[in-house]
Design an enzyme around this catalytic site. Structure first.
Site, PDB file in Angstrom:
ATOM      1  N   GLU A   1       0.826  -1.259   0.068  1.00 30.65           N
ATOM      2  CA  GLU A   1       0.027  -0.063   0.038  1.00 30.65           C
ATOM      3  C   GLU A   1       1.017   1.257   0.003  1.00 30.65           C
ATOM      4  O   GLU A   1       0.282   2.434  -0.221  1.00 30.65           O
ATOM      5  CB  GLU A   1      -0.896   0.226   1.243  1.00 30.65           C
ATOM      6  CG  GLU A   1      -2.102  -0.910   0.948  1.00 30.65           C
ATOM      7  CD  GLU A   1      -3.036  -0.480  -0.237  1.00 30.65           C
ATOM      8  OE1 GLU A   1      -3.563   0.710  -0.246  1.00 30.65           O
ATOM      9  OE2 GLU A   1      -2.997  -1.180  -1.184  1.00 30.65           O
TER      10      GLU A   1
ATOM     11  N   ARG B   1      16.794   6.353 -24.305  1.00 35.42           N
ATOM     12  CA  ARG B   1      16.902   6.653 -25.596  1.00 35.42           C
ATOM     13  C   ARG B   1      17.116   7.757 -25.960  1.00 35.42           C
ATOM     14  O   ARG B   1      17.437   7.929 -27.250  1.00 35.42           O
ATOM     15  CB  ARG B   1      15.460   5.920 -26.206  1.00 35.42           C
ATOM     16  CG  ARG B   1      14.239   6.909 -25.601  1.00 35.42           C
ATOM     17  CD  ARG B   1      12.764   6.361 -26.044  1.00 35.42           C
ATOM     18  NE  ARG B   1      12.667   6.236 -27.500  1.00 35.42           N
ATOM     19  CZ  ARG B   1      12.638   7.252 -28.252  1.00 35.42           C
ATOM     20  NH1 ARG B   1      12.577   8.429 -27.656  1.00 35.42           N
ATOM     21  NH2 ARG B   1      12.424   6.944 -29.521  1.00 35.42           N
TER      22      ARG B   1
ATOM     23  N   ASP C   1      10.468  12.226 -32.881  1.00 37.31           N
ATOM     24  CA  ASP C   1       9.338  11.809 -32.019  1.00 37.31           C
ATOM     25  C   ASP C   1       8.224  12.752 -31.866  1.00 37.31           C
ATOM     26  O   ASP C   1       8.217  14.030 -31.837  1.00 37.31           O
ATOM     27  CB  ASP C   1      10.092  11.687 -30.386  1.00 37.31           C
ATOM     28  CG  ASP C   1      10.663  10.480 -30.244  1.00 37.31           C
ATOM     29  OD1 ASP C   1      10.828   9.896 -31.321  1.00 37.31           O
ATOM     30  OD2 ASP C   1      11.435  10.457 -29.354  1.00 37.31           O
TER      31      ASP C   1
HETATM   32  C1  9D3 Z   1      -5.801   2.828  -2.074  1.00 37.19           C
HETATM   33  C2  9D3 Z   1      -4.803   3.823  -2.436  1.00 37.19           C
HETATM   34  N1  9D3 Z   1      -3.729   3.550  -3.546  1.00 37.19           N
HETATM   35  C3  9D3 Z   1      -3.328   5.018  -3.954  1.00 37.19           C
HETATM   36  C4  9D3 Z   1      -3.804   5.203  -5.390  1.00 37.19           C
HETATM   37  C5  9D3 Z   1      -2.794   2.687  -2.880  1.00 37.19           C
HETATM   38  C6  9D3 Z   1      -1.734   2.570  -3.779  1.00 37.19           C
HETATM   39  C7  9D3 Z   1      -1.909   2.065  -5.167  1.00 37.19           C
HETATM   40  C8  9D3 Z   1      -0.900   1.614  -5.791  1.00 37.19           C
HETATM   41  C9  9D3 Z   1      -0.467   2.760  -3.465  1.00 37.19           C
HETATM   42  C10 9D3 Z   1       0.831   2.362  -4.352  1.00 37.19           C
HETATM   43  C11 9D3 Z   1       0.712   1.801  -5.587  1.00 37.19           C
HETATM   44  C12 9D3 Z   1       1.703   1.455  -6.154  1.00 37.19           C
HETATM   45  N2  9D3 Z   1       1.967   2.266  -7.416  1.00 37.19           N
HETATM   46  C13 9D3 Z   1       3.106   2.758  -7.769  1.00 37.19           C
HETATM   47  O1  9D3 Z   1       3.948   2.331  -7.234  1.00 37.19           O
HETATM   48  C14 9D3 Z   1       3.392   3.723  -8.787  1.00 37.19           C
HETATM   49  C15 9D3 Z   1       2.413   4.211  -9.605  1.00 37.19           C
HETATM   50  C16 9D3 Z   1       0.932   4.193  -9.724  1.00 37.19           C
HETATM   51  O2  9D3 Z   1       0.372   3.664  -9.198  1.00 37.19           O
HETATM   52  N3  9D3 Z   1       0.313   4.838 -10.839  1.00 37.19           N
HETATM   53  C17 9D3 Z   1       1.083   5.594 -11.375  1.00 37.19           C
HETATM   54  N4  9D3 Z   1       2.310   5.779 -11.471  1.00 37.19           N
HETATM   55  C18 9D3 Z   1       3.031   5.230 -10.414  1.00 37.19           C
HETATM   56  S1  9D3 Z   1       4.781   5.470 -10.149  1.00 37.19           S
HETATM   57  C19 9D3 Z   1       4.400   4.146  -9.000  1.00 37.19           C
END
Ligand code: 9D3
Length: 259
Positions: free
Chosen positions: A124, A162, A177
């Site tokens: 989490e 890249r 790009d």
């Molecule tokens: C229920 C709350 N959640 C937050 C939206 C908890 C949660 C979800 C997913 C906490 C961490 C994560 C893991 N996500 C990442 O590590 C992450 C991420 C992402 O979920 N969305 C967009 N970019 C990134 S970069 C790392």
């Protein structure tokens, strides 16, 4: 350029290290990647890296100490390798939905640096005391939920590596790009290759004309039409920053007044 990845899943990074454009750039020594598993910095029998959240709630939280020890090990290794400018220390970046959304402009800025220590969270989240003490910036990929930071880190790596001088063949030129200066922030025009007619569907005639000005004009018109249809926000941004010519505006005007 060197990246140190703090991750519970080091094998995931074989994809960006060994394959495709980024793999070739790695083989040519343009960048290096070292993984550090927080589990290797635990000292209990079960190699525990997560625990239940104080205050309750769903899921588990990554513990601060194994992450901190992994970052310290990565810092020492970078110092010994001379990875950063003398006296400088690498940014410590947490991939997180809380971060600034990654962009092409950010990738370009990263490509001028010496790399970073990237922290990939799982569960989490990460104990806030580790973030407060070690993390210098947080980067997100956008407003959707991933299972962890690894894919975010791999996307960041791909977008940066890249751009390193020598990473692309001429045929892959980063100068053209989408979002690059030459396209003025418009989407790229469509691409075609052999055969000239595929299932009764011919390649657009201007591309076969051999007339470079006609080809450029056709591509510009297609870029503008594609962008107006799919990403009107990019048309507005290009207009607001003075990147649309009078000819571009005429094409867009004529297009929007066709029945
Ligand atoms: C229920 C709350 N959640 C937050 C939206 C908890 C949660 C979800 C997913 C906490 C961490 C994560 C893991 N996500 C990442 O590590 C992450 C991420 C992402 O979920 N969305 C967009 N970019 C990134 S970069 C790392």
């Amino acid at each position: 350029m060197r990246f140190d990845l703090i991750t519970l899943f080091p094998p995931m990074f074989a994809a960006v290290r060994d394959l495709g454009i980024t793999g070739r750039a790695h083989a040519h020594g343009l960048w290096s990647l070292v993984t550090w598993n927080p589990r290797d910095f635990t000292h209990d029998l079960h190699r525990t890296v997560d625990d239940r959240p104080y205050g309750g709630g769903p899921g588990m939280v990554m513990m601060a100490e194994p992450l901190a020890q992994a970052v310290e090990a990565a810092r020492l290794a970078r110092l010994e390798a001379g990875a950063d400018a003398e006296g400088a220390s690498a940014p410590v970046v947490l991939l997180s939905p809380v971060g600034h959304v990654h962009t092409q402009a950010a990738a370009q800025a990263w490509s001028q640096g010496t790399g970073a220590i990237l922290i990939c969270g799982r569960y989490e989240g990460v104990d806030q005391r580790f973030i407060d003490r070690y993390v210098t910036q947080q980067v997100s990929l956008g407003d959707f939920v991933l299972s962890g930071g690894e894919l975010g880190a791999m996307v960041l790596l791909d977008s940066v590596v890249r751009l390193l001088p020598g990473a692309l063949h001429d045929a892959e030129s980063a100068v053209q790009d989408s979002f690059s200066p030459t396209l003025d922030g418009l989407l790229d025009s469509p691409h075609y290759t052999r055969p000239e007619v595929w299932r009764e569907d011919p390649v657009p005639a201007p591309l076969l004309s051999g007339h470079h000005a006609h080809i450029a004009a056709w591509r510009r018109e297609r870029s503008l039409a594609l962008t107006a249809t799919h990403r009107p926000d990019l048309i507005e941004a290009a207009r607001d920053s003075g990147r649309l010519s009078a000819g571009d505006e005429r094409l867009l005007h004529d297009r929007s007044h066709k029945s």
